[in-house]
Write a protein that holds these residues in place. Structure first.
Motif, PDB file in Angstrom:
ATOM      1  N   GLY A   1       0.776  -1.230   0.000  1.00  0.00           N
ATOM      2  CA  GLY A   1       0.000   0.000   0.000  1.00  0.00           C
ATOM      3  C   GLY A   1       0.809   1.283   0.000  1.00  0.00           C
ATOM      4  O   GLY A   1       0.228   2.367   0.080  1.00  0.00           O
ATOM      5  N   TYR A   2       2.142   1.172  -0.072  1.00  0.00           N
ATOM      6  CA  TYR A   2       2.976   2.381  -0.044  1.00  0.00           C
ATOM      7  C   TYR A   2       2.764   3.201  -1.316  1.00  0.00           C
ATOM      8  O   TYR A   2       2.667   2.666  -2.416  1.00  0.00           O
ATOM      9  CB  TYR A   2       4.451   2.001   0.081  1.00  0.00           C
ATOM     10  CG  TYR A   2       5.394   3.189   0.040  1.00  0.00           C
ATOM     11  CD1 TYR A   2       5.632   3.949   1.175  1.00  0.00           C
ATOM     12  CD2 TYR A   2       6.037   3.544  -1.141  1.00  0.00           C
ATOM     13  CE1 TYR A   2       6.492   5.037   1.138  1.00  0.00           C
ATOM     14  CE2 TYR A   2       6.899   4.633  -1.188  1.00  0.00           C
ATOM     15  CZ  TYR A   2       7.120   5.367  -0.043  1.00  0.00           C
ATOM     16  OH  TYR A   2       7.967   6.448  -0.088  1.00  0.00           O
ATOM     17  N   LYS A   3       2.706   4.531  -1.150  1.00  0.00           N
ATOM     18  CA  LYS A   3       2.540   5.443  -2.277  1.00  0.00           C
ATOM     19  C   LYS A   3       3.819   6.255  -2.468  1.00  0.00           C
ATOM     20  O   LYS A   3       4.328   6.854  -1.518  1.00  0.00           O
ATOM     21  CB  LYS A   3       1.358   6.385  -2.046  1.00  0.00           C
ATOM     22  CG  LYS A   3       0.034   5.647  -1.833  1.00  0.00           C
ATOM     23  CD  LYS A   3      -0.278   4.717  -2.988  1.00  0.00           C
ATOM     24  CE  LYS A   3      -1.538   3.904  -2.735  1.00  0.00           C
ATOM     25  NZ  LYS A   3      -1.757   2.892  -3.781  1.00  0.00           N
ATOM     26  N   LYS A   4       4.323   6.251  -3.679  1.00  0.00           N
ATOM     27  CA  LYS A   4       5.602   6.911  -3.924  1.00  0.00           C
ATOM     28  C   LYS A   4       5.485   8.427  -3.754  1.00  0.00           C
ATOM     29  O   LYS A   4       4.418   9.016  -3.918  1.00  0.00           O
ATOM     30  CB  LYS A   4       6.102   6.585  -5.332  1.00  0.00           C
ATOM     31  CG  LYS A   4       5.314   7.218  -6.468  1.00  0.00           C
ATOM     32  CD  LYS A   4       5.975   6.923  -7.806  1.00  0.00           C
ATOM     33  CE  LYS A   4       5.230   7.591  -8.957  1.00  0.00           C
ATOM     34  NZ  LYS A   4       5.885   7.346 -10.255  1.00  0.00           N
ATOM     35  N   GLU A   5       6.634   9.032  -3.433  1.00  0.00           N
ATOM     36  CA  GLU A   5       6.711  10.473  -3.296  1.00  0.00           C
ATOM     37  C   GLU A   5       7.525  11.045  -4.441  1.00  0.00           C
ATOM     38  O   GLU A   5       8.394  10.385  -5.007  1.00  0.00           O
ATOM     39  CB  GLU A   5       7.324  10.856  -1.951  1.00  0.00           C
ATOM     40  CG  GLU A   5       6.448  10.489  -0.770  1.00  0.00           C
ATOM     41  CD  GLU A   5       6.933  11.117   0.518  1.00  0.00           C
ATOM     42  OE1 GLU A   5       8.129  11.466   0.591  1.00  0.00           O
ATOM     43  OE2 GLU A   5       6.125  11.285   1.436  1.00  0.00           O
ATOM     44  N   GLN A   6       7.221  12.276  -4.747  1.00  0.00           N
ATOM     45  CA  GLN A   6       7.864  12.956  -5.871  1.00  0.00           C
ATOM     46  C   GLN A   6       8.244  14.362  -5.430  1.00  0.00           C
ATOM     47  O   GLN A   6       7.442  15.067  -4.807  1.00  0.00           O
ATOM     48  CB  GLN A   6       6.887  13.004  -7.043  1.00  0.00           C
ATOM     49  CG  GLN A   6       7.490  13.365  -8.378  1.00  0.00           C
ATOM     50  CD  GLN A   6       6.451  13.234  -9.480  1.00  0.00           C
ATOM     51  OE1 GLN A   6       5.419  13.896  -9.458  1.00  0.00           O
ATOM     52  NE2 GLN A   6       6.715  12.380 -10.452  1.00  0.00           N
ATOM     53  N   ALA A   7       9.473  14.765  -5.720  1.00  0.00           N
ATOM     54  CA  ALA A   7       9.927  16.101  -5.340  1.00  0.00           C
ATOM     55  C   ALA A   7       9.348  17.142  -6.291  1.00  0.00           C
ATOM     56  O   ALA A   7       9.360  16.958  -7.507  1.00  0.00           O
ATOM     57  CB  ALA A   7      11.455  16.158  -5.373  1.00  0.00           C
ATOM     58  N   VAL A   8       8.835  18.215  -5.721  1.00  0.00           N
ATOM     59  CA  VAL A   8       8.318  19.328  -6.510  1.00  0.00           C
ATOM     60  C   VAL A   8       9.278  20.499  -6.326  1.00  0.00           C
ATOM     61  O   VAL A   8       9.440  21.004  -5.211  1.00  0.00           O
ATOM     62  CB  VAL A   8       6.903  19.737  -6.063  1.00  0.00           C
ATOM     63  CG1 VAL A   8       6.414  20.930  -6.881  1.00  0.00           C
ATOM     64  CG2 VAL A   8       5.945  18.563  -6.215  1.00  0.00           C
TER      65      VAL A   8
END
Length: 250
Positions: A33-40
């Motif tokens: 269930g982990y959701k990836k993170e993205q740098a903004v």
């Protein structure tokens, strides 16, 4: 000359932060269930202006334009797309098909997660290990035995009788969710309990991390970091020459 130092240093910090975020995504590839993170990233000048206005200062000013080339990490954006579903054969594994979150009572704090890799504790309650008890329509879900049947709507049936139903909650704006550990979130927003959810039993949702994309991003950021580091050394050499040699010219 100083602008070059600021630009290169901020670039190195930004690339290192990107590497850290991608590395954390890869480390959680097997976290259900982990959701990836993205740098903004944002232009530092624009970010500074936004903060200036948010602090309640409303004096008129003249816009100077985008002259800064410094980029900085403004925030981490969580990508809430659904991961692939994997059958495990474990009776206490569940996966939400579609939107929504499971709710877990963790020391009187309600955490929301897509991780449905549950277990039964010694008292017979359905739990998410290291987090707390899974919530149903009547609060903590008590099953008491691993001999039960789970229906697609989340209902739990023991000896032919439905004893509870796994609750699934959803939010109008996922941006209001605050990360509380890997794959766990809290929110000040009141969630909506879904009435017609679909839950797959003996199945878990894998993380939505694409390893190839993350490793490619890490390598790209690493090259940019090394390039900026070499350029910074050259700037330092040039500045040293300007300070110690040019002044000696007659």
């Amino acid at each position: 000359m100083s602008r070059g130092f600021y630009t290169l240093t901020s670039g190195m910090l930004t690339q290192q932060r990107k590497i850290d975020i991608s590395s954390n995504n890869v480390a959680n590839i097997n976290t259900a269930g982990y959701k990836k993170e993205q740098a903004v990233t944002s232009n530092f000048g624009n970010l500074l202006i936004n903060k200036y206005k948010q602090n309640g200062i409303y004096e008129e000013s003249t816009e100077l334009g985008n002259v800064s080339v410094i980029r900085t990490i403004e925030e981490n954006n969580t990508i809430h797309s659904q991961g692939s579903l994997e059958e495990t054969g474990n009776i206490t594994d569940f996966a939400i098909m579609g939107s929504g979150f499971f709710a877990v009572d963790s020391n009187d704090d309600i955490l929301y997660t897509r991780n449905g890799s549950f277990n039964l504790d010694n008292e017979g309650y359905l739990i998410l290990s290291s987090a707390g008890r899974v919530q149903g329509e009547y609060g903590d879900i008590y099953i008491g035995t691993d001999k039960f049947e789970a229906l697609e709507d989340g209902s739990i049936r023991v000896d032919g009788e439905i004893i509870d139903k796994i609750a699934v909650y959803d939010f109008l704006d996922y941006n209001n969710l605050q990360k509380q550990g890997e794959g766990m979130y809290i929110s000040e927003e009141e969630p909506e309990i879904l009435e017609y959810q679909r839950i797959a039993n003996k199945t878990i949702e894998r993380s939505n991390v694409n390893v190839t994309e993350e490793l490619s991003g890490i390598m790209s950021s690493q090259r940019a970091l090394e390039t900026a580091s070499q350029a910074l050394k050259i700037y330092d050499m040039v500045q040293d020459m300007a300070a110690n040699q040019i002044g000696k010219i007659n």
